[in-house]
Design an enzyme around this catalytic site. Structure first.
Site, short mmCIF file in Angstrom:
data_model
loop_
_atom_site.label_atom_id
_atom_site.label_comp_id
_atom_site.label_asym_id
_atom_site.label_seq_id
_atom_site.Cartn_x
_atom_site.Cartn_y
_atom_site.Cartn_z
N LYS A 81 72.17 19.16 36.56
CA LYS A 81 72.52 20.44 35.94
C LYS A 81 73.40 21.21 36.92
CE LYS A 81 69.47 23.83 35.80
NZ LYS A 81 68.37 24.72 35.36
N ARG A 125 63.56 25.45 29.39
CA ARG A 125 62.67 24.68 30.26
C ARG A 125 62.07 25.57 31.34
NH1 ARG A 125 63.71 25.19 35.74
NH2 ARG A 125 65.59 24.13 36.44
#
Length: 346
Positions: A81, A125
């Site tokens: 990410k 998340r």
């Protein structure tokens, strides 16, 4: 044999169509991640932070983090990410504070299999991590929750905590900006019309009678004081230096997601305490994965004060992004882009 390589590209709308806003699904994936992490089936290198100044400068100038990871087991995917956090974006440019891109790679060949918007996945998340912690560490009949910080992140924190603890009836949102408080309340009342949602600019007022306290701010000095906390409260330190040392010490159980990564990052309360020699790994009750796998107990009494702090790991994003990718394949969503038709070198 053709050596053409393609990868699937998913924009934000497609990521959402593949379930990224389904908190139950995201929490399921995150709980699986923590189980695998505890079993040693994940790899979570320390995040690399690109910043324009020192750590304190992040509140003004922001940062960009590179967060790689691998998740084994049934997920069996690597990825990274790349996420920017720019605090001035909303005011100066009318853009979100956070933006992210997530890349998934085959662990066998290393080739990319997907590139997708990671902004929604990242926010969801992060909330889901707190939700999984609340499942094991909050009282099951908790009624009141306080959320400190009226930014984007506490929207997903609320989603996750409500999913984990359905008994919640009353929410207090606190922020130094009354406008942000009012905007937060207006948004959440549409999603939770049957819940009592109120606002304040006083953290002490918000926390006073709360069964659950979640802090998601960029504070550079502690907000939550130990003498505000009642017995039985579950505390979640999501942002930076948000709890005074004595508030952490007051907890009967201190739980983290990844002790080494948290200390390496160095900006949250337990990391600062560790740097000053006031907290070490032996003072922890557990990492969350050991509780998920039943190696360590979660909450054991209604009177316990439980404290959870998560630094966040890129492998968590990989776990959720893989679920999104699988759904995209099933639904035929996304666009395939060509990396090369024939490799220049082998």
């Amino acid at each position: 044999m053709s050596k053409q390589v393609k990868f699937l590209y998913l924009n934000q709308d497609e990521v959402i169509q593949c379930g990224a806003l389904d908190m139950s699904m995201v929490m399921e994936q995150i709980e699986l991640f923590f189980s695998l992490h505890d079993k040693g089936e994940t790899i979570s290198p320390d995040k690399v932070t690109l910043r324009w100044g020192d750590a304190d400068s992040e509140a003004i100038h922001g940062r960009i983090n590179a967060m790689p990871g691998f998740v084994g087991g049934e997920i069996n995917t690597a990825g990274i990410k790349w996420i920017a956090s720019k605090p001035q974006n909303p005011m100066k440019y009318g853009l979100p504070r956070g933006s992210a891109l997530t890349i998934l790679n085959s662990p066998e060949t290393g080739l990319p299999i997907a590139v997708m918007d990671g902004t929604v996945i990242s926010a969801m998340r992060t909330g889901a991590v707190t939700g999984v912690a609340a499942k094991y560490l909050a009282n099951k009949d908790a009624k009141k929750a306080a959320f400190i910080g009226a930014g984007t992140q506490n929207h997903t924190q609320l989603m996750a905590v409500k999913t984990a603890v359905p008994s919640l009836e009353e929410i207090t949102i606190c922020d130094i900006s009354e406008d942000r408080v009012n905007n937060f309340i207006e948004f959440e009342k549409k999603r939770h019309p049957h819940m009592q949602i109120k606002g304040t600019t006083s953290a002490e007022e918000a926390v006073a009678d709360a069964d659950i306290v979640v802090t998601a701010t960029t504070s550079l000095k502690p907000i939550i004081k130990s003498n505000w906390l009642k017995k039985g409260v579950f505390l979640a330190n999501v942002g930076n230096y948000e709890f005074e040392f004595d508030a952490v010490k007051k907890a009967n159980k201190i739980v983290v997601d990844n002790w080494e990564a948290l200390v390496h990052r160095g900006i949250q309360t337990p990391a600062i305490m560790a740097k000053e020699g006031l907290l070490s790994e032996k003072d922890l009750h557990s990492e969350l994965g050991a509780i998920v796998n039943g190696k360590k107990p979660g909450r054991e009494s209604k009177e316990e004060i439980t404290y959870f702090c998560a630094v966040g790991m890129g492998a968590e994003d990989v776990a959720v992004a893989k679920r999104v990718y699988d759904e995209a394949i099933s639904k035929g969503l996304g666009v395939y882009l060509t990396l090369w038709n024939e490799p220049l070198w082998i």
